[in-house]
Design an enzyme around this catalytic site. Structure first.
Site, mmCIF file in Angstrom:
data_model
loop_
_atom_site.group_PDB
_atom_site.id
_atom_site.type_symbol
_atom_site.label_atom_id
_atom_site.label_comp_id
_atom_site.label_asym_id
_atom_site.label_seq_id
_atom_site.Cartn_x
_atom_site.Cartn_y
_atom_site.Cartn_z
ATOM 1 N N VAL A 40 1.496 -7.252 -11.735
ATOM 2 C CA VAL A 40 2.867 -7.642 -12.085
ATOM 3 C C VAL A 40 3.625 -7.871 -10.783
ATOM 4 O O VAL A 40 3.560 -7.054 -9.864
ATOM 5 C CB VAL A 40 3.552 -6.548 -12.934
ATOM 6 C CG1 VAL A 40 5.007 -6.926 -13.225
ATOM 7 C CG2 VAL A 40 2.790 -6.347 -14.236
ATOM 8 N N HIS A 58 3.252 -0.346 -13.746
ATOM 9 C CA HIS A 58 2.718 0.757 -14.557
ATOM 10 C C HIS A 58 3.065 0.556 -16.035
ATOM 11 O O HIS A 58 2.257 0.803 -16.911
ATOM 12 C CB HIS A 58 3.290 2.105 -14.093
ATOM 13 C CG HIS A 58 3.008 2.432 -12.659
ATOM 14 N ND1 HIS A 58 3.995 2.452 -11.700
ATOM 15 C CD2 HIS A 58 1.866 2.756 -12.009
ATOM 16 C CE1 HIS A 58 3.480 2.784 -10.526
ATOM 17 N NE2 HIS A 58 2.184 2.970 -10.683
ATOM 18 N N LYS A 70 -3.944 -4.951 -8.976
ATOM 19 C CA LYS A 70 -3.177 -4.808 -7.732
ATOM 20 C C LYS A 70 -4.001 -4.043 -6.689
ATOM 21 O O LYS A 70 -3.984 -4.339 -5.505
ATOM 22 C CB LYS A 70 -1.874 -4.066 -8.059
ATOM 23 C CG LYS A 70 -1.158 -3.418 -6.888
ATOM 24 C CD LYS A 70 -0.520 -4.436 -5.992
ATOM 25 C CE LYS A 70 0.385 -3.832 -4.953
ATOM 26 N NZ LYS A 70 -0.226 -2.783 -4.153
ATOM 27 N N ASP A 71 -4.731 -3.026 -7.159
ATOM 28 C CA ASP A 71 -5.630 -2.260 -6.283
ATOM 29 C C ASP A 71 -7.055 -2.684 -6.636
ATOM 30 O O ASP A 71 -7.798 -1.947 -7.288
ATOM 31 C CB ASP A 71 -5.404 -0.764 -6.502
ATOM 32 C CG ASP A 71 -3.966 -0.375 -6.203
ATOM 33 O OD1 ASP A 71 -3.637 -0.228 -5.025
ATOM 34 O OD2 ASP A 71 -3.159 -0.260 -7.152
ATOM 35 N N LEU A 104 6.964 5.384 -11.267
ATOM 36 C CA LEU A 104 6.554 4.337 -12.206
ATOM 37 C C LEU A 104 7.488 3.127 -12.167
ATOM 38 O O LEU A 104 8.710 3.270 -12.121
ATOM 39 C CB LEU A 104 6.498 4.911 -13.632
ATOM 40 C CG LEU A 104 5.539 6.102 -13.819
ATOM 41 C CD1 LEU A 104 5.529 6.537 -15.284
ATOM 42 C CD2 LEU A 104 4.122 5.776 -13.352
HETATM 43 P P1 AMP Z 1 -0.507 4.057 -8.443
HETATM 44 O O1 AMP Z 1 0.496 4.903 -9.139
HETATM 45 O O2 AMP Z 1 0.066 3.199 -7.372
HETATM 46 O O3 AMP Z 1 -1.735 4.808 -8.035
HETATM 47 O O4 AMP Z 1 -0.999 3.019 -9.538
HETATM 48 C C1 AMP Z 1 -1.428 3.424 -10.802
HETATM 49 C C2 AMP Z 1 -2.039 2.249 -11.499
HETATM 50 O O5 AMP Z 1 -1.074 1.212 -11.624
HETATM 51 C C3 AMP Z 1 -3.226 1.663 -10.720
HETATM 52 O O6 AMP Z 1 -4.242 1.282 -11.626
HETATM 53 C C4 AMP Z 1 -2.598 0.461 -10.051
HETATM 54 O O7 AMP Z 1 -3.512 -0.558 -9.749
HETATM 55 C C5 AMP Z 1 -1.609 0.016 -11.111
HETATM 56 N N1 AMP Z 1 -0.565 -0.815 -10.509
HETATM 57 C C6 AMP Z 1 0.178 -0.543 -9.411
HETATM 58 N N2 AMP Z 1 0.991 -1.582 -9.127
HETATM 59 C C7 AMP Z 1 0.764 -2.525 -10.073
HETATM 60 C C8 AMP Z 1 1.285 -3.834 -10.328
HETATM 61 N N3 AMP Z 1 2.197 -4.379 -9.538
HETATM 62 N N4 AMP Z 1 0.797 -4.516 -11.382
HETATM 63 C C9 AMP Z 1 -0.149 -3.968 -12.193
HETATM 64 N N5 AMP Z 1 -0.684 -2.747 -12.005
HETATM 65 C C10 AMP Z 1 -0.236 -2.037 -10.963
#
Ligand code: AMP
Length: 301
Positions: A177, A37, A150-151, A33
């Site tokens: 972010v 996150h 981001k995704d 995280l």
């Molecule tokens: P992940 O743990 O990478 O699967 O991401 C979990 C959630 O956090 C997903 O909805 C991602 O799109 C979001 N997320 C990851 N990086 C960022 C970021 N830089 N800014 C905002 N949300 C993010």
């Protein structure tokens, strides 16, 4: 903050909250995280009064075993970040709890949206994401679920599966972010050397130039793509997987850009694969008002 590692306990905890007339904001993650996150957790806590974070490194969404093995994992650190961001509950199941007996016989596939870009580069990726997200949403029950822009393709895939399957969830997209120099926060950034980290800013610079071209009235998707590709080519250490200007709802490349546009990029630096995207508007100087700038209050994860 409550920590639950079994699916039944997770479902029960959220059902109890709803039975008491309270809301539930769900933040699905794969751990490691960071401030991106944290921003999702803070939004969920502020809007729903309760943020439930899930931490599960989903093996179904990794094509290469090496990528799964290299994914950073530190549950103790994640629990600290989740608590400090305001989470009320963390659900952190192991693989056996989510995939009993080694796997599921059921799969969720969102046709069309899952196929281009990340879908083409990572076959099976979105089926893995959609299947586990559906399982998490079924366990969670009625809630708001927060996903990062981001995704961006993943956000569209999740929105569509929730609508198609009538899941009782409102999917909320949240701005990206970024570091002060524009690099989007990602769990993969820790694998970059400091030199690679500096070069990785080229992704955001390329997106900004593409947005500028669109804002100046460039309507040819190929011309906007070329502007971004030229910026990326200035960093030979960066190997581009795809770069495109697409329709923000369908992710297809239109004949002519009009109104809102989404700019997408994926590239490798060494063995680290990074993705980023930006909203833009043709003929309008304001590019992606929702795109997250650094969020000082949430940084430091
Ligand atoms: P992940 O743990 O990478 O699967 O991401 C979990 C959630 O956090 C997903 O909805 C991602 O799109 C979001 N997320 C990851 N990086 C960022 C970021 N830089 N800014 C905002 N949300 C993010």
């Amino acid at each position: 903050m409550e920590v639950v590692d079994n699916p039944g306990g997770f479902a029960k905890a959220l059902a109890a909250r709803r039975a008491a007339g309270r809301g539930v904001g769900l933040v699905p993650t794969m751990g490691a995280l960071h401030a991106g996150h944290r921003s999702l957790v803070a939004r969920a806590a502020a809007r729903d009064g309760f943020a439930a974070v899930t931490i599960f490194v989903n093996p179904l969404q990794f094509g290469e075993r090496a990528d799964l093995d290299a994914y950073p994992k530190d549950l103790d650190a994640d629990l600290e970040v989740a608590a400090s961001a305001g989470a009320g509950l963390v659900f952190c199941p192991d693989a056996e709890q989510m995939l009993p007996g080694g796997g599921l016989l059921t799969s969720v596939r969102v046709a069309g949206l899952s196929e281009p870009w990340e879908g083409a580069s990572r076959p099976g990726h979105f089926a893995g994401v959609a299947t586990i997200v559906t399982k998490l949403l079924c366990l969670a029950g009625p809630c708001r679920a927060y996903f990062g822009e981001k995704d961006y393709q993943q956000l569209l895939v999740v929105r569509r599966l929730a609508a198609d399957l009538c899941l009782p969830v409102e999917v909320v997209g949240c701005p990206t972010v970024r570091e002060p120099d524009g690099l989007a926060l990602s769990s993969r950034n820790v694998r970059l050397t400091s030199e690679q980290r500096a070069r990785a800013t080229v992704l955001h610079r390329a997106l900004c130039q593409g947005a500028k071209a669109a804002a100046a009235g460039e309507r040819r998707p190929e011309a906007v793509r070329r502007v971004m590709a030229d910026v990326l080519a200035s960093e030979p250490a960066v190997s581009v997987d795809y770069v495109a200007a697409v329709d923000p709802d369908t992710l297809t490349v239109p004949e002519t850009l009009a109104g809102a546009v989404r700019l997408l990029v994926a590239a490798r630096i060494g063995d680290v694969r990074l993705i980023d995207n930006l909203g833009a508007a043709v003929g309008t100087a304001q590019s992606d008002p929702s795109d997250g700038l650094p969020v000082p209050a949430l940084r430091g994860a």
